[in-house]
Design a protein around this motif. Sequence first.
Motif, PDB file in Angstrom:
ATOM      1  N   ARG A   1       0.698  -0.990  -0.213  1.00 58.76           N
ATOM      2  CA  ARG A   1       0.064  -0.079   0.353  1.00 58.76           C
ATOM      3  C   ARG A   1       1.149   1.309   0.198  1.00 58.76           C
ATOM      4  O   ARG A   1       2.170   1.607   1.018  1.00 58.76           O
ATOM      5  CB  ARG A   1      -1.010   0.140   0.964  1.00 58.76           C
ATOM      6  CG  ARG A   1      -2.114  -1.203   1.149  1.00 58.76           C
ATOM      7  CD  ARG A   1      -2.377  -1.391   2.590  1.00 58.76           C
ATOM      8  NE  ARG A   1      -3.917  -1.782   2.307  1.00 58.76           N
ATOM      9  CZ  ARG A   1      -4.331  -2.798   1.321  1.00 58.76           C
ATOM     10  NH1 ARG A   1      -3.221  -3.641   0.342  1.00 58.76           N
ATOM     11  NH2 ARG A   1      -5.274  -4.165   1.365  1.00 58.76           N
ATOM     12  N   ALA A   2       1.037   2.001  -1.054  1.00 59.90           N
ATOM     13  CA  ALA A   2       1.426   3.209  -0.774  1.00 59.90           C
ATOM     14  C   ALA A   2       0.996   4.352  -0.676  1.00 59.90           C
ATOM     15  O   ALA A   2      -0.697   4.778  -1.103  1.00 59.90           O
ATOM     16  CB  ALA A   2       1.410   4.063  -3.080  1.00 59.90           C
ATOM     17  N   ARG A   3       0.637   5.235   0.602  1.00 67.57           N
ATOM     18  CA  ARG A   3       0.354   6.407   1.443  1.00 67.57           C
ATOM     19  C   ARG A   3       1.069   7.547   0.986  1.00 67.57           C
ATOM     20  O   ARG A   3       0.546   8.752   0.981  1.00 67.57           O
ATOM     21  CB  ARG A   3      -0.081   6.408   2.907  1.00 67.57           C
ATOM     22  CG  ARG A   3      -1.672   5.220   2.644  1.00 67.57           C
ATOM     23  CD  ARG A   3      -1.083   4.965   4.813  1.00 67.57           C
ATOM     24  NE  ARG A   3      -2.596   3.357   4.297  1.00 67.57           N
ATOM     25  CZ  ARG A   3      -2.038   2.437   4.869  1.00 67.57           C
ATOM     26  NH1 ARG A   3      -0.699   1.866   4.265  1.00 67.57           N
ATOM     27  NH2 ARG A   3      -2.952   1.871   4.496  1.00 67.57           N
TER      28      ARG A   3
ATOM     29  N   PHE B   1      -4.210  11.526  -4.714  1.00 71.34           N
ATOM     30  CA  PHE B   1      -5.347  10.326  -4.235  1.00 71.34           C
ATOM     31  C   PHE B   1      -5.163  10.720  -2.871  1.00 71.34           C
ATOM     32  O   PHE B   1      -6.346  10.599  -2.245  1.00 71.34           O
ATOM     33  CB  PHE B   1      -4.016   9.321  -5.030  1.00 71.34           C
ATOM     34  CG  PHE B   1      -4.305   8.777  -5.836  1.00 71.34           C
ATOM     35  CD1 PHE B   1      -4.890   8.886  -6.463  1.00 71.34           C
ATOM     36  CD2 PHE B   1      -3.082   8.926  -6.211  1.00 71.34           C
ATOM     37  CE1 PHE B   1      -5.205   8.721  -8.484  1.00 71.34           C
ATOM     38  CE2 PHE B   1      -3.148   8.128  -7.752  1.00 71.34           C
ATOM     39  CZ  PHE B   1      -3.917   7.903  -8.101  1.00 71.34           C
ATOM     40  N   GLY B   2      -4.157  10.878  -1.701  1.00 76.09           N
ATOM     41  CA  GLY B   2      -4.458  10.671  -0.405  1.00 76.09           C
ATOM     42  C   GLY B   2      -6.139  11.768  -0.099  1.00 76.09           C
ATOM     43  O   GLY B   2      -6.596  11.608   0.687  1.00 76.09           O
ATOM     44  N   GLU B   3      -5.748  13.363  -0.321  1.00 77.28           N
ATOM     45  CA  GLU B   3      -6.763  13.753  -0.214  1.00 77.28           C
ATOM     46  C   GLU B   3      -8.651  13.505  -1.204  1.00 77.28           C
ATOM     47  O   GLU B   3      -9.310  13.517  -0.209  1.00 77.28           O
ATOM     48  CB  GLU B   3      -7.098  16.034  -0.965  1.00 77.28           C
ATOM     49  CG  GLU B   3      -5.724  15.975  -0.239  1.00 77.28           C
ATOM     50  CD  GLU B   3      -6.071  16.356   1.364  1.00 77.28           C
ATOM     51  OE1 GLU B   3      -7.061  17.088   1.498  1.00 77.28           O
ATOM     52  OE2 GLU B   3      -5.149  16.106   2.572  1.00 77.28           O
TER      53      GLU B   3
ATOM     54  N   GLU C   1      -6.769   5.059  -2.338  1.00 82.78           N
ATOM     55  CA  GLU C   1      -5.907   4.026  -1.959  1.00 82.78           C
ATOM     56  C   GLU C   1      -4.629   3.558  -2.966  1.00 82.78           C
ATOM     57  O   GLU C   1      -5.488   2.664  -3.478  1.00 82.78           O
ATOM     58  CB  GLU C   1      -5.884   2.994  -0.593  1.00 82.78           C
ATOM     59  CG  GLU C   1      -4.820   1.814  -0.506  1.00 82.78           C
ATOM     60  CD  GLU C   1      -4.824   1.390   0.365  1.00 82.78           C
ATOM     61  OE1 GLU C   1      -4.438   1.054   1.564  1.00 82.78           O
ATOM     62  OE2 GLU C   1      -6.276   0.062   0.039  1.00 82.78           O
ATOM     63  N   VAL C   2      -3.416   3.563  -3.276  1.00 85.97           N
ATOM     64  CA  VAL C   2      -2.971   2.846  -4.102  1.00 85.97           C
ATOM     65  C   VAL C   2      -1.738   1.465  -3.263  1.00 85.97           C
ATOM     66  O   VAL C   2      -1.519   1.633  -2.511  1.00 85.97           O
ATOM     67  CB  VAL C   2      -1.626   3.842  -4.599  1.00 85.97           C
ATOM     68  CG1 VAL C   2      -0.600   3.089  -5.499  1.00 85.97           C
ATOM     69  CG2 VAL C   2      -2.069   5.499  -5.390  1.00 85.97           C
ATOM     70  N   VAL C   3      -2.691   0.585  -4.664  1.00 84.22           N
ATOM     71  CA  VAL C   3      -1.879  -0.575  -3.812  1.00 84.22           C
ATOM     72  C   VAL C   3      -1.216  -0.937  -5.128  1.00 84.22           C
ATOM     73  O   VAL C   3      -1.431  -1.164  -6.348  1.00 84.22           O
ATOM     74  CB  VAL C   3      -2.956  -1.330  -4.212  1.00 84.22           C
ATOM     75  CG1 VAL C   3      -2.205  -3.039  -3.686  1.00 84.22           C
ATOM     76  CG2 VAL C   3      -3.227  -1.217  -2.449  1.00 84.22           C
TER      77      VAL C   3
END
Length: 83
Positions: A5-7, A60-62, A66-68
């Motif tokens: 998971r890339a946060r 993406f965060g806002e 979630e980037v996987v």
Amino acid sequence: MSKVRARKARDLSATLAAARRQRGWTQGELADRIGVSRDYVGDIESGRLGVQAIRLMQMFGELGVEVVLTMPETAEEAGPSHG
């Protein structure tokens, strides 16, 4: 395949480095394959990403996205072979 998971943008750098090492490639080998310098790959892996990647992860965060990232399993993760 394992999922990462890339946060943060830094997560992208760490995943890139891990995937490269998993394949047994040097930074130079990856650089040659994509037509960039070894220093460029090193910069990306050490977290010196371009503004676009950092902003993209912020957006993406806002948005609550979630980037996987998926990586192939290593021999150890795959378990014993049956054959």
